[in-house]
Scaffold this motif. Structure first.
Motif, mmCIF file in Angstrom:
data_model
loop_
_atom_site.group_PDB
_atom_site.id
_atom_site.type_symbol
_atom_site.label_atom_id
_atom_site.label_comp_id
_atom_site.label_asym_id
_atom_site.label_seq_id
_atom_site.Cartn_x
_atom_site.Cartn_y
_atom_site.Cartn_z
ATOM 1 N N GLU A 1 7.320 9.126 5.439
ATOM 2 C CA GLU A 1 7.470 10.382 4.706
ATOM 3 C C GLU A 1 6.544 10.355 3.500
ATOM 4 N N TYR A 2 5.830 11.458 3.290
ATOM 5 C CA TYR A 2 4.959 11.529 2.117
ATOM 6 C C TYR A 2 5.820 11.902 0.912
ATOM 7 N N ASN A 3 6.168 10.875 0.139
ATOM 8 C CA ASN A 3 7.113 11.084 -0.954
ATOM 9 C C ASN A 3 6.650 10.488 -2.276
ATOM 10 N N GLY A 4 5.394 10.062 -2.348
ATOM 11 C CA GLY A 4 4.881 9.525 -3.594
ATOM 12 C C GLY A 4 5.167 8.064 -3.830
ATOM 13 N N THR A 5 5.882 7.422 -2.917
ATOM 14 C CA THR A 5 6.208 6.004 -3.102
ATOM 15 C C THR A 5 5.260 5.089 -2.337
ATOM 16 N N GLY A 6 4.412 5.670 -1.492
ATOM 17 C CA GLY A 6 3.500 4.869 -0.686
ATOM 18 C C GLY A 6 2.061 5.018 -1.148
ATOM 19 N N SER A 7 1.133 4.709 -0.236
ATOM 20 C CA SER A 7 -0.278 4.732 -0.584
ATOM 21 C C SER A 7 -1.103 5.233 0.594
ATOM 22 N N ILE A 8 -2.210 5.898 0.290
ATOM 23 C CA ILE A 8 -3.179 6.326 1.293
ATOM 24 C C ILE A 8 -4.202 5.201 1.448
ATOM 25 N N PRO A 9 -4.337 4.597 2.631
ATOM 26 C CA PRO A 9 -5.206 3.421 2.792
ATOM 27 C C PRO A 9 -6.690 3.776 2.707
ATOM 28 N N SER A 10 -7.501 2.738 2.557
ATOM 29 C CA SER A 10 -8.955 2.870 2.584
ATOM 30 C C SER A 10 -9.451 2.824 4.022
ATOM 31 N N ALA A 11 -10.729 3.159 4.213
ATOM 32 C CA ALA A 11 -11.328 3.064 5.544
ATOM 33 C C ALA A 11 -11.308 1.620 6.032
ATOM 34 N N ARG A 12 -11.643 0.690 5.149
ATOM 35 C CA ARG A 12 -11.659 -0.719 5.556
ATOM 36 C C ARG A 12 -10.280 -1.172 6.015
ATOM 37 N N ALA A 13 -9.239 -0.771 5.294
ATOM 38 C CA ALA A 13 -7.884 -1.173 5.675
ATOM 39 C C ALA A 13 -7.517 -0.622 7.047
ATOM 40 N N LEU A 14 -7.920 0.614 7.329
ATOM 41 C CA LEU A 14 -7.578 1.219 8.613
ATOM 42 C C LEU A 14 -8.389 0.611 9.751
ATOM 43 N N PHE A 15 -9.677 0.361 9.533
ATOM 44 C CA PHE A 15 -10.498 -0.229 10.589
ATOM 45 C C PHE A 15 -10.115 -1.681 10.856
ATOM 46 N N SER A 16 -9.694 -2.387 9.829
ATOM 47 C CA SER A 16 -9.350 -3.796 10.003
ATOM 48 C C SER A 16 -7.952 -3.985 10.563
ATOM 49 N N GLY A 17 -7.164 -2.912 10.618
ATOM 50 C CA GLY A 17 -5.811 -3.023 11.139
ATOM 51 C C GLY A 17 -4.824 -3.624 10.171
ATOM 52 N N SER A 18 -5.187 -3.703 8.887
ATOM 53 C CA SER A 18 -4.288 -4.321 7.910
ATOM 54 C C SER A 18 -3.141 -3.402 7.509
ATOM 55 N N VAL A 19 -3.186 -2.133 7.967
ATOM 56 C CA VAL A 19 -2.073 -1.203 7.728
ATOM 57 C C VAL A 19 -1.602 -0.710 9.100
ATOM 58 N N PRO A 20 -0.874 -1.538 9.842
ATOM 59 C CA PRO A 20 -0.526 -1.180 11.227
ATOM 60 C C PRO A 20 0.376 0.037 11.338
ATOM 61 N N ASP A 21 1.120 0.348 10.284
ATOM 62 C CA ASP A 21 2.058 1.472 10.339
ATOM 63 C C ASP A 21 1.554 2.669 9.541
#
Length: 400
Positions: free
Chosen positions: A189-209
């Motif tokens: 849920e977009y509620n201000g408690t999380g973070s929008i990842p970087s391109a590197r994080a998404l391509f590297s798979g370090s943010v699987p969820d």
């Protein structure tokens, strides 16, 4: 069966971009093929643009580079657009302001071909494909004082390439897709408690969820309808009935080659290596010739086109490699064999996905890298930071 495919992707505002996407073609500008090619000083910051974009560098000099408007941008047009969105001005922009800009670009710009390369030009023309939309978004972000850059991905199913953008705030880079008004979030849920990842994080798979969120399904209408809150991207939202956006992003982050739109003179050579059942393969022969690395033109086409045989900084700009290896998890060695007189003592790697670099070794005319492949596909960059090297051949061996 073994297979090697190599594409040249020229990053930047080049003629011949088909329908707004960065396509695969041979660069028309002849390269200096002398063994001691000059290294013009203005090539160095261009390559640094490319390197730092994938390294997520936050050095002040790097952030400054991505804060400066591109030469020729019309600040009056950018300011006029910003004044309609922020009547009271913007003094401390952050994620709220970025999402408003994201929605504005994805709604007011219509989806149609354009050969405009400056963000202000795209805003005036009123239409673009993904590259133009990313440029417009980046220009608006930079005008508010936020560092921003275009990030692109090449060679995946559904499209030749797709262009997105990153914005720097709160101490990190964050990826947005201005074409669809989409961003990713590490919470359901977009509620201000999380973070929008970087391109590197998404391509590297370090943010699987990472969960995709969309600002509005009213895209490319020519009118901005502000006020909508981000909602999870629908499973069945489709691009012109061709494919769902979820299918697009699954391909982008699992199969695509990331590269950087920095300047006209920076190019990435994505290389796909499929080992199959073999334990060794090569691109070209170690024979003191570059022709078998570059490939030959046959019947006005390049059935085995390998790109140019250059790595590093040359008289027409910079070159680096984005390598995807598809093979059984194991330990491998890749060796770059160079022509004599090449400058390759500053070769380096950037691990992107499922690759662990163990060691490297320099010889008189070659550079070898040992790495461990952790899954059936790994992704990494090979860069030459301070010189120009001319390739003789590339060999890949499974060593255990």
């Amino acid at each position: 069966m073994k297979k090697i495919q190599i594409w040249v992707v020229v990053a930047g505002c080049l003629p011949g971009i088909v329908a707004g996407f960065l396509g695969c073609h041979r660069a028309d500008v002849p390269e200096d093929k002398s063994e001691t090619a000059a290294l013009p000083a203005d090539s160095i910051p261009l390559m640094e643009h490319a390197f730092t974009s994938l390294e997520s560098d936050t050095h002040p000099e790097t952030l400054h580079l991505f804060s400066v408007l591109a030469p020729g941008e019309n600040t009056d047009i950018l300011d006029k657009t910003l004044s309609t969105l922020f009547p009271d001005g913007v003094t401390d922009p952050g994620e709220t302001e970025i999402l408003l800009l994201l929605g504005y670009v994805s709604q007011t710009l219509k989806l149609a071909s354009s050969n405009r390369h400056l963000g202000s030009e795209v805003l005036v023309e009123g239409h673009a494909y993904c590259y133009g939309m990313a440029r417009a978004f980046v220009a608006l972000c930079r005008r508010t004082g936020m560092p921003a850059r275009v990030n692109s991905v090449h060679n995946f199913e559904y499209m030749q390439a797709h262009n997105m953008a990153e914005v720097y705030y709160d101490g990190n880079w964050h990826l947005f897709d201005p074409t669809y008004g989409v961003f990713f979030y590490d919470k359901e849920e977009y509620n201000g408690t999380g973070s929008i990842p970087s391109a590197r994080a998404l391509f590297s798979g370090s943010v699987p969820d990472a969960h995709p969120f969309m600002l509005s399904e009213l895209l490319w209408t020519g009118q901005h309808v502000p006020g909508g809150s981000p909602k999870p991207l629908s499973d069945d939202f489709r691009y012109r009935n061709a494919f769902t956006l979820r299918q697009l992003y699954d391909q982008v982050f699992s199969k695509g080659f990331p590269f950087i739109v920095a300047e006209n003179r920076v190019a990435s050579f994505p290389i796909l290596i499929e080992m199959g059942a073999t334990n060794t393969l090569s691109i070209g022969a170690v024979d003191g010739r570059t022709e078998d690395v570059e490939g030959r033109r046959e019947n006005a086409s390049y059935p085995r086109y390998h790109g140019e045989a250059y790595l590093g900084l040359g008289s027409t700009g910079g070159r680096f490699h984005t390598i995807s290896i598809q093979a059984a998890p194991a330990r491998y060695k890749i060796t770059y064999h160079f022509m004599r007189g090449s400058h390759f003592h500053a070769l380096d790697t950037i691990e992107l996905r499922d690759i662990i670099v163990e060691q490297s070794r320099l010889d008189d005319t070659s550079w070898s890298l040992w790495f461990r492949l952790q899954s059936e596909e790994g992704l990494f960059l090979v860069i030459n930071r301070t010189g120009l090297a001319v390739l003789d051949a590339i060999t890949v061996d499974r060593v255990e």
